[in-house]
Design a protein around this motif. Structure first.
Motif, PDB file in Angstrom:
ATOM      1  N   ALA A 259       7.198-106.718 -52.633  1.00  0.00           N
ATOM      2  CA  ALA A 259       6.088-107.584 -52.240  1.00  0.00           C
ATOM      3  C   ALA A 259       4.857-106.714 -51.989  1.00  0.00           C
ATOM      4  O   ALA A 259       4.950-105.662 -51.345  1.00  0.00           O
ATOM      5  N   VAL A 260       3.713-107.169 -52.494  1.00  0.00           N
ATOM      6  CA  VAL A 260       2.463-106.406 -52.383  1.00  0.00           C
ATOM      7  C   VAL A 260       1.405-107.316 -51.783  1.00  0.00           C
ATOM      8  O   VAL A 260       1.072-108.363 -52.342  1.00  0.00           O
ATOM      9  N   GLY A 261       0.892-106.918 -50.596  1.00  0.00           N
ATOM     10  CA  GLY A 261      -0.209-107.643 -49.966  1.00  0.00           C
ATOM     11  C   GLY A 261      -1.532-107.034 -50.377  1.00  0.00           C
ATOM     12  O   GLY A 261      -1.671-105.792 -50.427  1.00  0.00           O
ATOM     13  N   THR A 262      -2.512-107.883 -50.667  1.00  0.00           N
ATOM     14  CA  THR A 262      -3.781-107.397 -51.224  1.00  0.00           C
ATOM     15  C   THR A 262      -4.965-107.835 -50.370  1.00  0.00           C
ATOM     16  O   THR A 262      -4.835-108.675 -49.470  1.00  0.00           O
ATOM     17  N   SER A 263      -6.112-107.255 -50.718  1.00  0.00           N
ATOM     18  CA  SER A 263      -7.331-107.574 -49.973  1.00  0.00           C
ATOM     19  C   SER A 263      -7.917-108.918 -50.379  1.00  0.00           C
ATOM     20  O   SER A 263      -8.806-109.436 -49.691  1.00  0.00           O
ATOM     21  N   ASP A 264      -7.446-109.510 -51.490  1.00  0.00           N
ATOM     22  CA  ASP A 264      -7.957-110.829 -51.913  1.00  0.00           C
ATOM     23  C   ASP A 264      -7.122-111.961 -51.341  1.00  0.00           C
ATOM     24  O   ASP A 264      -7.078-113.057 -51.918  1.00  0.00           O
ATOM     25  N   CYS A 265      -6.408-111.687 -50.230  1.00  0.00           N
ATOM     26  CA  CYS A 265      -5.678-112.687 -49.435  1.00  0.00           C
ATOM     27  C   CYS A 265      -4.405-113.190 -50.115  1.00  0.00           C
ATOM     28  O   CYS A 265      -3.865-114.242 -49.723  1.00  0.00           O
ATOM     29  N   SER A 283      -1.918-118.074 -49.462  1.00  0.00           N
ATOM     30  CA  SER A 283      -1.884-118.938 -48.273  1.00  0.00           C
ATOM     31  C   SER A 283      -2.815-118.413 -47.184  1.00  0.00           C
ATOM     32  O   SER A 283      -3.315-119.193 -46.370  1.00  0.00           O
ATOM     33  N   HIS A 284      -3.033-117.103 -47.161  1.00  0.00           N
ATOM     34  CA  HIS A 284      -3.919-116.516 -46.139  1.00  0.00           C
ATOM     35  C   HIS A 284      -5.385-116.636 -46.551  1.00  0.00           C
ATOM     36  O   HIS A 284      -5.704-116.833 -47.740  1.00  0.00           O
ATOM     37  N   THR A 285      -6.240-116.483 -45.561  1.00  0.00           N
ATOM     38  CA  THR A 285      -7.686-116.527 -45.797  1.00  0.00           C
ATOM     39  C   THR A 285      -8.323-115.148 -45.652  1.00  0.00           C
ATOM     40  O   THR A 285      -9.528-115.004 -45.916  1.00  0.00           O
ATOM     41  N   THR A 286      -7.554-114.165 -45.204  1.00  0.00           N
ATOM     42  CA  THR A 286      -8.039-112.792 -45.062  1.00  0.00           C
ATOM     43  C   THR A 286      -6.983-111.830 -45.631  1.00  0.00           C
ATOM     44  O   THR A 286      -5.895-112.259 -46.051  1.00  0.00           O
ATOM     45  N   ARG A 303      -5.457-110.365 -41.353  1.00  0.00           N
ATOM     46  CA  ARG A 303      -6.527-109.976 -40.426  1.00  0.00           C
ATOM     47  C   ARG A 303      -6.932-111.133 -39.521  1.00  0.00           C
ATOM     48  O   ARG A 303      -7.449-110.922 -38.416  1.00  0.00           O
ATOM     49  N   SER A 304      -6.686-112.357 -39.903  1.00  0.00           N
ATOM     50  CA  SER A 304      -7.028-113.519 -39.075  1.00  0.00           C
ATOM     51  C   SER A 304      -6.141-113.639 -37.840  1.00  0.00           C
ATOM     52  O   SER A 304      -6.441-114.431 -36.937  1.00  0.00           O
ATOM     53  N   SER A 326      -4.839-112.933 -31.641  1.00  0.00           N
ATOM     54  CA  SER A 326      -6.248-113.307 -31.796  1.00  0.00           C
ATOM     55  C   SER A 326      -6.985-112.357 -32.730  1.00  0.00           C
ATOM     56  O   SER A 326      -8.122-112.642 -33.124  1.00  0.00           O
ATOM     57  N   GLN A 327      -6.349-111.222 -33.094  1.00  0.00           N
ATOM     58  CA  GLN A 327      -6.956-110.271 -34.023  1.00  0.00           C
ATOM     59  C   GLN A 327      -5.935-109.881 -35.086  1.00  0.00           C
ATOM     60  O   GLN A 327      -4.837-110.457 -35.148  1.00  0.00           O
ATOM     61  N   GLU A 328      -6.266-108.920 -35.917  1.00  0.00           N
ATOM     62  CA  GLU A 328      -5.454-108.598 -37.082  1.00  0.00           C
ATOM     63  C   GLU A 328      -4.022-108.214 -36.702  1.00  0.00           C
ATOM     64  O   GLU A 328      -3.788-107.456 -35.754  1.00  0.00           O
TER      65      GLU A 328
END
Length: 519
Positions: A259-265, A283-286, A303-304, A326-328
């Motif tokens: 699994a690879v998480g990216t900066s484009d959410c 599904s994420h916004t950040t 990060r949300s 409340s933060q990343e």
């Protein structure tokens, strides 16, 4: 008649002469005999000991008798005089050897001593063959070849376990069994890999080691694989836009899927063996900076501050969202038994979430524990493999503490100030130790003994802060990636060969945890 009388007289005279000569020889032999009583000699040692012992031990000696007793008429007692209750030990403790001397040897020695003082017979300097034959038949050996002092018998073997005191003092070395085996930890890395274009971001998780011995690393907007068994480097994927970058990588437990998480959410799911992308889940916004697997459930933190759960087997992959941070969310780990999910965030909080039905976590699930003791961001999280209820967490620059938590009781078992930013934690089961990666200001890897947290070794080789740690599948190596754009392999936990073979026999082949096709 007269002639007969003369012969008889001569024979009688010859007989008397022979008898006289025989008596003279006996007198000489008795004088020269070595075992005759010695007058005015000091008392024998065993007799002195006997006189100083109790009266019971002296029952065989008369007080009025002279102590100058003939050695030929008395033998050395089988028991030490004065010690009737305890015999001399059968095993010799010392190194003294007493040979056997029979009476024949003493007589021959006496004869040879007397013969040395006699003048040489010029008429017969060399004994004849007949004299040698008579000597062998009478004595059993030729007297001419005999020695004055001949010691018979073989020396006794030293008793088992006997050691000479001087040898022990000067020349004895420790036996292998008594030598304590010490563990050697090399302070230099076993291997160094280049990691160019590595993003030096504290909150990202860019390194993971699979159960199939393949190391994955995210370098800017690409993912590379290093096969530790073959030594091959494989390029897996690259993002389309140059400004995008890799934020996190995580292997499924079977080692087939990455699994690879990216900066484009988004979260990309790859079949590594086929080098094919299976899914691109949004599904994420950040940006997605943390990932963790629990069987077919993939959890992701962004990060949300939200944590999402995905069932990668079904088309509608999103199952639920956890709202706590409340933060990343920069740290995310499922426990080895799959019961709890631990999350750490830039808000300095640590949450522990329970597993819901069918492995998922619903939206209304409440956390089990929430700890706010850390004074810095909590990225470093590690579950203890041999104690599933124990969680270790590490704080950032403002905190620098390692804290050990008991999930069942909710209490902090112990804490330690490391004097340095903590970016990653992993447990080393082979020696029951905890390994920490540090940033400012030490920039090193430290091995701690668990649970005392006493320092075992410091591995100082990186030139910049350590960002991530990961353990090899055999738990012998730990890999560290740092801002100096290098990955270093530390062979610090090699198992004893005997224990290693026993563990390999117990291990079973891993089977895929994803039973349904990924769509």
């Amino acid at each position: 008649m007269f002639f007969f009388r003369v012969v008889c007289c001569l024979r009688s005279f010859e007989t008397k002469r022979t008898m006289t000569q025989f008596g003279f020889d006996n007198d000489i032999q008795s004088i020269l005999k070595l075992d005759m009583p010695i007058t005015n000699a000091p008392m024998a040692r065993w007799q002195r000991k006997a006189n100083s012992s109790s009266s019971a031990a002296l029952g065989g000696l008369s007080p009025g008798k002279s102590t100058n007793v003939s050695l030929s008429s008395s033998k050395t007692p089988s028991k030490t005089p004065g010690k009737n209750k305890k015999q001399t030990p059968s095993k010799m403790v010392g190194d003294r050897f007493i040979p056997t001397r029979n009476s024949n040897q003493m007589d021959v020695a006496s004869f040879l001593l007397s013969k040395e003082n006699e003048p040489m017979d010029a008429s017969n300097p060399v004994p004849s063959e007949s004299q040698r034959a008579w000597s062998v038949s009478l004595n059993g050996y030729n007297i001419e070849d005999a020695k004055i002092l001949h010691l018979g018998g073989k020396p006794l073997n030293a008793p088992e376990g006997y050691q000479n005191n001087l040898k022990v003092l000067y020349s004895q070395v420790a036996t292998p069994a008594s030598v304590k085996k010490t563990r050697y930890i090399s302070l230099t890395p076993d291997r160094i890999l280049d990691a160019p274009d590595l993003r030096n971001d504290f909150y990202l998780n860019l390194l993971d080691w699979s159960s199939r011995n393949v190391l994955a690393v995210g370098l800017h907007n690409s993912v590379y694989l290093w096969d530790a068994t073959q030594g091959d480097i494989i390029f897996l994927m690259s993002m389309e836009r140059e400004e995008d970058y890799i934020c996190s990588v995580s292997w499924a437990s079977d080692g087939n899927y990455l699994a690879v998480g990216t900066s484009d959410c988004k979260i990309q799911l790859w079949d590594v063996e086929a080098q094919k992308r299976l899914r691109n889940m949004a599904s994420h916004t950040t940006r997605v900076g943390s990932l963790s697997w629990n069987a077919h459930i993939l959890s992701s933190g962004s990060r949300s501050g939200h944590i999402h759960h995905h069932d990668v087997r079904v088309a509608n992959h999103h199952l639920s969202t956890l709202n706590g941070h409340s933060q990343e969310v920069c740290g995310l780990k499922w426990s080895p038994d799959g019961r709890y999910l631990a999350s750490g965030g830039n808000d300095n909080l640590v949450y522990v979430w329970p597993r819901g039905q069918e492995g998922s976590v619903s939206n209304d699930t409440q956390w089990v524990n929430c700890w706010n003791e850390h004074q810095g961001a909590v990225k470093a999280l590690a579950w203890c493999p041999w104690q599933p209820n124990i969680l270790a967490s590490g704080g950032g620059t403002s905190d620098r503490h390692i804290r050990i938590w008991n999930v069942n009781s909710g209490s902090c078992v112990t804490s330690l100030d490391t004097q340095s930013q903590i970016s990653s934690l992993v447990f080393a089961p082979n020696y029951k130790e905890l390994v920490s990666g540090h940033g400012y200001s030490h920039n090193n890897v430290v091995i701690w003994k668990y649970p005392s947290l006493s320092k075992v070794a410091e591995l100082n080789s990186h030139q910049d802060r350590v960002l991530n740690l990961t353990m090899s599948p055999d738990n012998c190596f730990v890999a560290s990636v740092a801002g100096d754009e290098t990955i270093r392999m530390w062979k610090s936990f090699e198992m004893d060969p005997v224990k290693k073979k026993a563990k390999e026999r117990m291990m079973k082949p891993l089977s895929s945890v994803i039973h349904q096709p990924i769509r």
